[in-house]
Design a protein around this motif. Structure first.
Motif, PDB file in Angstrom:
ATOM      1  N   ARG A  72       0.703  -1.408   0.222  1.00  0.00           N
ATOM      2  CA  ARG A  72      -0.056  -0.425   0.409  1.00  0.00           C
ATOM      3  C   ARG A  72       1.191   1.224  -0.016  1.00  0.00           C
ATOM      4  NH1 ARG A  72      -4.037   1.367   4.698  1.00  0.00           N
ATOM      5  NH2 ARG A  72      -4.935   3.406   3.811  1.00  0.00           N
ATOM      6  N   MET A  73       1.676   1.204   0.777  1.00  0.00           N
ATOM      7  CA  MET A  73       2.647   2.559   0.664  1.00  0.00           C
ATOM      8  C   MET A  73       3.570   2.702  -0.488  1.00  0.00           C
ATOM      9  SD  MET A  73       5.311   2.484   4.545  1.00  0.00           S
ATOM     10  CE  MET A  73       5.763   4.054   3.747  1.00  0.00           C
ATOM     11  N   ASP A  74       3.651   1.580  -1.628  1.00  0.00           N
ATOM     12  CA  ASP A  74       4.452   1.433  -2.056  1.00  0.00           C
ATOM     13  C   ASP A  74       2.993   2.008  -3.719  1.00  0.00           C
ATOM     14  OD1 ASP A  74       6.418   0.593  -2.020  1.00  0.00           O
ATOM     15  OD2 ASP A  74       6.439  -1.909  -2.385  1.00  0.00           O
ATOM     16  N   SER A  75       2.100   1.799  -3.277  1.00  0.00           N
ATOM     17  CA  SER A  75       1.515   2.337  -4.874  1.00  0.00           C
ATOM     18  C   SER A  75       0.755   3.565  -4.722  1.00  0.00           C
ATOM     19  CB  SER A  75       0.310   1.561  -4.564  1.00  0.00           C
ATOM     20  OG  SER A  75      -1.061   1.222  -3.197  1.00  0.00           O
ATOM     21  N   ILE A 121       6.947  -5.024  10.170  1.00  0.00           N
ATOM     22  CA  ILE A 121       6.616  -3.534   8.773  1.00  0.00           C
ATOM     23  C   ILE A 121       5.973  -3.211   8.708  1.00  0.00           C
ATOM     24  CG2 ILE A 121       8.751  -4.189   8.076  1.00  0.00           C
ATOM     25  CD1 ILE A 121       7.239  -6.990   6.476  1.00  0.00           C
ATOM     26  N   PRO A 122       5.612  -1.991   7.681  1.00  0.00           N
ATOM     27  CA  PRO A 122       6.718  -1.536   6.788  1.00  0.00           C
ATOM     28  C   PRO A 122       7.547  -1.010   7.913  1.00  0.00           C
ATOM     29  CG  PRO A 122       4.376  -0.044   6.011  1.00  0.00           C
ATOM     30  CD  PRO A 122       4.529  -1.253   7.014  1.00  0.00           C
ATOM     31  N   ARG A 123       8.673  -0.529   8.427  1.00  0.00           N
ATOM     32  CA  ARG A 123       9.352   0.218   8.551  1.00  0.00           C
ATOM     33  C   ARG A 123      10.816   1.459   7.965  1.00  0.00           C
ATOM     34  NH1 ARG A 123      12.041  -1.416  14.245  1.00  0.00           N
ATOM     35  NH2 ARG A 123       9.977  -2.232  14.284  1.00  0.00           N
ATOM     36  N   VAL A 124      10.374   2.597   8.377  1.00  0.00           N
ATOM     37  CA  VAL A 124      10.868   3.385   7.995  1.00  0.00           C
ATOM     38  C   VAL A 124      11.943   3.755   8.543  1.00  0.00           C
ATOM     39  CG1 VAL A 124      11.434   5.359   5.737  1.00  0.00           C
ATOM     40  CG2 VAL A 124       8.941   4.029   6.213  1.00  0.00           C
ATOM     41  N   TYR A 125      13.493   4.175   7.483  1.00  0.00           N
ATOM     42  CA  TYR A 125      14.668   4.237   8.450  1.00  0.00           C
ATOM     43  C   TYR A 125      15.014   6.250   7.354  1.00  0.00           C
ATOM     44  CZ  TYR A 125      15.133   1.241  12.445  1.00  0.00           C
ATOM     45  OH  TYR A 125      14.479   0.210  13.049  1.00  0.00           O
ATOM     46  N   ILE A 126      15.406   6.537   8.385  1.00  0.00           N
ATOM     47  CA  ILE A 126      16.744   7.631   7.730  1.00  0.00           C
ATOM     48  C   ILE A 126      18.496   7.742   8.044  1.00  0.00           C
ATOM     49  CG2 ILE A 126      17.688  10.120   7.620  1.00  0.00           C
ATOM     50  CD1 ILE A 126      14.363  10.228   6.968  1.00  0.00           C
ATOM     51  N   ILE A 127      18.773   7.002   7.952  1.00  0.00           N
ATOM     52  CA  ILE A 127      19.928   6.469   8.630  1.00  0.00           C
ATOM     53  C   ILE A 127      21.287   7.344   8.019  1.00  0.00           C
ATOM     54  CG2 ILE A 127      18.873   4.625   9.165  1.00  0.00           C
ATOM     55  CD1 ILE A 127      21.095   3.386   7.486  1.00  0.00           C
ATOM     56  N   ASP A 128      22.456   7.679   8.390  1.00  0.00           N
ATOM     57  CA  ASP A 128      23.380   8.570   8.076  1.00  0.00           C
ATOM     58  C   ASP A 128      24.589   7.010   7.392  1.00  0.00           C
ATOM     59  OD1 ASP A 128      25.710   7.485   9.854  1.00  0.00           O
ATOM     60  OD2 ASP A 128      25.743   9.070  10.818  1.00  0.00           O
ATOM     61  N   SER A 173       5.646   2.327  11.467  1.00  0.00           N
ATOM     62  CA  SER A 173       3.623   1.779  10.627  1.00  0.00           C
ATOM     63  C   SER A 173       3.828   2.011   9.249  1.00  0.00           C
ATOM     64  CB  SER A 173       2.685   2.032  11.556  1.00  0.00           C
ATOM     65  OG  SER A 173       2.980   3.314  12.225  1.00  0.00           O
ATOM     66  N   TYR A 174       2.669   1.721   8.682  1.00  0.00           N
ATOM     67  CA  TYR A 174       2.414   2.417   7.721  1.00  0.00           C
ATOM     68  C   TYR A 174       2.534   4.286   7.562  1.00  0.00           C
ATOM     69  CZ  TYR A 174      -1.012   4.017   4.053  1.00  0.00           C
ATOM     70  OH  TYR A 174      -1.506   4.894   2.938  1.00  0.00           O
ATOM     71  N   MET A 175       2.602   4.889   6.628  1.00  0.00           N
ATOM     72  CA  MET A 175       2.060   6.313   6.277  1.00  0.00           C
ATOM     73  C   MET A 175       1.184   6.556   5.333  1.00  0.00           C
ATOM     74  SD  MET A 175       5.838   8.009   7.849  1.00  0.00           S
ATOM     75  CE  MET A 175       7.658   6.835   7.020  1.00  0.00           C
ATOM     76  N   PRO A 176       0.971   7.567   5.588  1.00  0.00           N
ATOM     77  CA  PRO A 176      -0.167   8.352   4.465  1.00  0.00           C
ATOM     78  C   PRO A 176       1.468   8.908   3.667  1.00  0.00           C
ATOM     79  CG  PRO A 176      -0.939   8.712   5.737  1.00  0.00           C
ATOM     80  CD  PRO A 176       0.024   7.916   6.768  1.00  0.00           C
TER      81      PRO A 176
END
Length: 279
Positions: free
Chosen positions: A55-58, A95-102, A113-116
């Motif tokens: 769902r996040m992909d679409s 999942i889904p699990r989204v990270y921002i990393i260096d 979790s899912y993010m719109p």
């Protein structure tokens, strides 16, 4: 060092040929390209059987607006069924699990979790800071994971946090503190657990308060734990800067002038004075 620096031209050419929504799948390659292009890494942990991931992909990742913001990052998709070791390293248990990393893999942000689309855009806008200021330090740390190199990264993150917006400042201070802990751990493994302990404590216990605007706590901590006659030469600039800035922000002109005069005698005083005005 050649293994890191030599491919930079190739990596830059390769990255320029990628589309904003073209996800990488190699963590190591993403790290190298992130250093070469001065970007954070956007990581999406997913699986082929995960409905919310699809769902996040679409609905989110396929959005033109999101793709445009993704150009500020190196996008990386990690299949948890394939990259089990990496999944464990980041303690991904849902999942889904989204990270921002260096580029070193230190976490700036994680979402569990899912993010719109609107939430994804908010996060991507918030952390779209470049990392050029840290490029040399990242490279040194990739070459040699030492206490000194980790401490240099921590210092840069502390200084960088002075210039970012308040809603990001806390996260940058958090990652700076993690690098200080890494420094301590590496110094112990190198056989000198007390190396640079004074500088580390000035950053962790004092500079953090100053950046957060807790000027009275800054002075209280300095007066209690750091005696001027015990400050080693290489830390005097930082020490005088902390006192000068705290007094300046409290409009105590008399004391600010005393510490300004001391700071002017230190190497790098111009940089410290510039940061002082930004705080």
């Amino acid at each position: 060092m050649k293994k890191i620096i030599l491919p930079f031209t190739f990596l830059l050419l390769f990255t320029n040929s990628l589309k904003a929504d073209q996800w990488m799948t190699s963590f190591e390659d993403a790290q190298k390209i992130a250093v070469a292009t001065n970007k954070f890494i956007l990581v999406d942990f997913w699986a082929s059987w995960c409905g919310p991931c699809k769902r996040m992909d679409s609905e989110s990742w396929s959005s033109t607006d999101v793709k445009e913001l993704m150009s500020n990052y190196i996008p990386l998709k990690i299949d948890i069924d394939v990259e089990k070791k990496l999944t464990s390293k980041f303690t991904v248990n849902s999942i889904p699990r989204v990270y921002i990393i260096d580029p070193n893999g230190e976490v700036v942000l994680q979402s569990k979790s899912y993010m719109p689309k609107i939430e994804v855009m908010k996060i991507l806008k918030k952390y779209s800071y470049g990392t050029k200021i840290l490029q040399n330090e990242y490279l040194d740390f990739m070459k040699l994971k030492s206490g000194d190199n980790s401490l240099k990264i921590a210092e840069k993150y502390f200084n960088y946090s002075v210039y970012v917006k308040d809603d990001v400042k806390r996260d940058f201070l958090s990652i700076a503190n993690r690098y200080l802990k890494i420094s301590n751990k590496l110094y112990r493994s190198e056989g000198d657990k007390n190396k640079n302990s004074q500088k580390i404590n000035l950053y962790a216990d004092v500079y953090r308060y100053l950046i957060q605007g807790n000027y009275n706590k800054t002075l209280k901590k300095l007066n209690k734990d750091f005696k001027e006659n015990e400050i080693i030469e290489t830390n005097k600039g930082l020490y005088n800067f902390l006192y000068f800035t705290a007094y300046s922000k409290l409009n105590d002109r008399e004391n600010a002038k005393i510490w300004y005069d001391k700071l002017k005698e230190n190497e790098g005083s111009k940089v410290f004075l510039l940061m002082s005005r930004k705080i």
